[in-house]
Write an enzyme that holds these catalytic residues in place. Structure first.
Site, mmCIF file in Angstrom:
data_model
loop_
_atom_site.group_PDB
_atom_site.id
_atom_site.type_symbol
_atom_site.label_atom_id
_atom_site.label_comp_id
_atom_site.label_asym_id
_atom_site.label_seq_id
_atom_site.Cartn_x
_atom_site.Cartn_y
_atom_site.Cartn_z
ATOM 1 C CB CYS A 60 -0.907 -0.053 1.044
ATOM 2 S SG CYS A 60 -1.877 1.531 1.661
ATOM 3 C CB CYS A 63 0.398 2.123 4.008
ATOM 4 S SG CYS A 63 -1.579 1.342 4.016
#
Length: 308
Positions: A60, A63
């Site tokens: 991700c 993230c």
């Protein structure tokens, strides 16, 4: 029951808010990794100190943008909460139990229960505002990058503002407000062509919204305003044309209050001039400043009073 940091194997105790940087809790106290071996302890631990649970995944990209911001804020808040990081790829059963459907997903847990959460890599300023609902802001908290950029632009340091907004755009490419503000900084640097190209590439709903229209208006004011030589030619004149052109120059130079005052007076004295151009220009300046700007609020109210 104590929580064991899976990185070090050492037991953790609730961090006490520190009175000074010298007594600040360590990273081992403030930031921990969570897995199936200690998730229950984390929930129990939240009865003593709130837990910010960051659900993330290695694949991700948002993230990776968000995590350093959360770690920075956790240190800054100095023991008001701890940051627990859950890799959902390695702990899919826990993620399912927590109802995590997309990452990043940040949950505030207190007294063993969910208080609030947000999803996505929010900008630092928005995360600070979110945390501010539950925790007093730290003393001497540094300004967020957004605040630093806005302050630099307000102080006339367009180069610093542009650099900061470029970094924010790179970190948050889908947060279009940063692209609009980057365009504003480019206009301040006399790089209007680049600013307009940036605005043209925005999604239609963002391109046509008030903030982007405002930046376009500021470009148009610079193009429409009289040059220094043209202003000199107006010396000694106080007719409506001279008043309007001086007001345009004031707006183009960023002297918004003086320009708004001149336009309001012209509208009051000669509403018919230029097919009501003073009123129309007032509305364009409001667009350029934004609906929440104090001058917009003040002069919109005065315009309404004058009209009705």
């Amino acid at each position: 029951m104590s929580i064991v940091d899976p990185r070090s194997g050492a037991p953790l105790t609730p961090p006490e808010p520190a009175p000074s940087p010298a007594a600040a809790p360590s990273d081992e106290q403030l930031i921990i990794d969570v897995d199936r071996n200690n998730i229950q302890q984390v929930l129990e631990f939240s009865t003593q100190v709130p837990v910010l649970l960051d659900c993330w995944a290695p694949w991700c990209e948002p993230c990776k943008t968000l995590m350093p911001i959360l770690e920075k804020l956790t240190r800054e808040y100095n023991g008001a909460f701890i940051l627990a990081k859950l890799n959902i790829e390695d702990n899919q059963d826990i993620a399912a139990q927590l109802g995590v459907r997309s990452v990043p997903d940040v949950k505030l847990i207190s007294q063993g229960g969910l208080v609030d959460h947000f999803q996505g890599a929010l900008p630092e300023k928005e995360i600070r505002e979110w945390l501010g609902r539950y925790f007093p802001a730290p003393e001497d908290a540094p300004a967020s990058p957004e605040e630093q950029a806005a302050e630099a632009l307000a102080q006339g340091d367009a180069e610093t503002a542009r650099t900061l907004y470029e970094e924010l755009v790179q970190q948050h490419p889908e947060h279009y407000a940063y692209q609009v503000e980057l365009a504003r900084a480019l206009v301040a640097q006399e790089r209007s062509g680049e600013a307009l190209a940036l605005l043209d590439n925005l999604p239609p709903e963002e391109r046509d919204a008030a903030p982007a229209r405002g930046v376009r208006a500021s470009v148009e004011f610079r193009e429409e305003a009289p040059t220094g030589e043209e202003l000199e030619a107006l010396a000694g004149r106080d007719d409506s044309e001279a008043q309007f052109k001086r007001a345009l120059r004031q707006v183009a130079d960023g002297h918004y209050e003086a320009g708004l005052e001149a336009l309001l007076k012209l509208m009051q004295a000669d509403r018919a001039y230029g097919d009501d151009v003073a009123r129309k220009t007032l509305l364009r300046v409001f667009d350029a400043l934004g609906a929440e700007h104090p001058l917009t609020v003040t002069y919109r109210r005065r315009l309404f009073t004058l009209l009705y």
